[in-house]
Design an enzyme around this catalytic site. Structure first.
Site, short mmCIF file in Angstrom:
data_model
loop_
_atom_site.label_atom_id
_atom_site.label_comp_id
_atom_site.label_asym_id
_atom_site.label_seq_id
_atom_site.Cartn_x
_atom_site.Cartn_y
_atom_site.Cartn_z
N GLU A 30 0.85 -1.20 0.00
CA GLU A 30 0.00 0.00 0.00
C GLU A 30 0.88 1.23 0.00
O GLU A 30 1.03 1.91 1.02
CB GLU A 30 -0.95 0.02 1.20
CG GLU A 30 -1.97 1.15 1.12
CD GLU A 30 -2.73 1.39 2.42
OE1 GLU A 30 -2.77 2.53 2.89
OE2 GLU A 30 -3.30 0.41 2.95
N HIS A 199 -9.13 1.51 -0.48
CA HIS A 199 -8.29 2.39 0.33
C HIS A 199 -9.15 3.46 0.99
O HIS A 199 -10.16 3.89 0.43
CB HIS A 199 -7.21 3.03 -0.55
CG HIS A 199 -6.24 3.86 0.21
ND1 HIS A 199 -6.48 5.19 0.54
CD2 HIS A 199 -5.03 3.57 0.72
CE1 HIS A 199 -5.46 5.66 1.21
NE2 HIS A 199 -4.56 4.70 1.34
N ASP A 325 2.70 1.87 3.92
CA ASP A 325 1.90 3.10 3.82
C ASP A 325 2.79 4.31 3.56
O ASP A 325 2.53 5.40 4.05
CB ASP A 325 1.05 3.32 5.06
CG ASP A 325 -0.24 4.09 4.76
OD1 ASP A 325 -0.43 4.51 3.60
OD2 ASP A 325 -1.05 4.27 5.68
#
Length: 367
Positions: A30, A199, A325
């Site tokens: 991600e 997301h 992230d």
């Protein structure tokens, strides 16, 4: 500029390195980017008095205009699909990053502009992946405002651009994907066996105000509430009955839903039996079963061993994947902490590497 690193208790784990000498590659699933073009449009929305989205204004007035070190680092790093990003990956021992257009993507834009921007973002990301095929993989951005365009773009992303999934930044101007008008997106994703990464987005204006008043609208809480609600809507409205082979990936350890599985099952059954809500009809499985069948979760922003181990226990070890992230959360110690998980080397390889290779259809690594 380097990412600011908060002070945490020291770890004894060594500095992470790439190359798999520890017995596994690290695939971060991600990892965000943004094009200069879409950033310009987002900042333009902040200057438009008719644009009524308080969550967007809260988020992007911070990342787009703040002068503090962290938002400046994030804004700069989002636009870097080259040497700066690769250096950050090397420092953290990340072998491959799965890149996706950051929230809110093209979704707050007018439909014609949204399609242009999603296509442009996909073309730019494809070029970056072509330049660094061993380090970058991509997810296809779409404009759910036009579901038929989005379905075609999903096909182009997989068959022409070589992408490995789809990124959808939760709601689109307050509308959620359980509405049948969006189902061409699911039809394309299921037919192509390409996962959708759901997301977070900031909550829409009819949802956000109590969180916004307390400063809880973003990553600290609001993202999980909004996106967990979105995923739960897909479950309870029967989307996974209609699309039983649909693959959904959700960050932040499932936006809290794995921790609620018992209560979701109990109260969903009780609510259906009561006939209290017209919108809540019987579905084929318990909510927890869809989480175990159709959903994979990543550890983005959740480098906490008890929570990771819990999700592995209740969802299954093949359902939990590593994510960082970046650039919103970039802390090398978080990689060390996950290297220190109480797992065998083979289990860590599954967690860091082979689960991602399987779900996203990535080329198999050598570690």
């Amino acid at each position: 500029m380097t990412a600011p690193e908060p002070t945490f208790p020291p770890t004894q784990a060594p500095q992470p390195t790439t190359g798999g000498r520890q017995g596994y590659l690290r695939i971060a699933t991600e990892e965000a980017f943004a094009t200069p073009e879409i950033l310009k449009l987002w900042l333009g929305l902040l200057d438009d008095p008719t644009f009524d989205d308080p969550g967007f204004r809260s988020l992007w007035s911070f990342y787009g205009t703040a002068t503090a070190e962290r938002p400046r680092f994030v804004l700069q790093s989002l636009q870097d699909l080259g040497e700066g990003r690769l250096a950050a990956m090397d420092k953290a021992g990340i072998d491959r990053a799965i890149l996706s257009l950051t929230s809110p993507g093209a979704q707050p834009l007018r439909k014609d502009i949204a399609k242009q921007q999603a296509t442009l973002a996909n073309d730019q990301l494809a070029q970056a992946c072509k330049r660094h095929p061993d380090r970058f993989s991509g997810l296809t951005a779409v404009a759910p405002q036009d579901p038929e365009y989005s379905a075609r773009e999903i096909e182009r992303g997989k068959n022409e651009l070589g992408f490995h999934g789809v990124i959808i930044n939760s709601h689109t101007q307050g509308e959620y994907l359980d509405d049948p008008k969006f189902w061409p997106i699911f039809e394309a994703a299921q037919a192509l066996d390409t996962p959708i990464y759901l997301h977070p987005n900031t909550a829409p204006k009819n949802f956000i105000q109590p969180m916004l008043e307390a400063g809880l609208d973003g990553a600290i809480w609001g993202f999980a509430v909004e996106t967990g609600t979105h995923l739960l809507r897909l479950i309870t409205k029967g989307v996974f009955d209609r699309f039983p082979r649909l693959k959904m990936v959700v960050g932040h350890l499932g936006e809290a839903l794995p921790f609620w599985m018992y209560r979701l099952d109990y109260m969903h059954g009780a609510t259906v039996r009561s006939g209290r809500y017209e919108a809540m009809k019987p579905i084929e499985c318990r909510p927890s079963e869809y989480l175990k069948r159709n959903v994979w979760v990543t550890t983005s922003g959740m480098a906490w061993a008890p929570a990771i181990m819990f999700c592995r226990d209740v969802l299954g070890p093949d359902r939990v994947l590593y994510a960082m992230d970046y650039p919103y959360e970039y802390l090398v110690d978080e990689v060390r902490w996950q290297d220190d998980l109480p797992l065998t080397t083979a289990e860590k390889k599954q967690f860091y590497q082979t689960n991602a290779e399987t779900v996203f259809g990535l080329p198999k690594g050598d570690a």
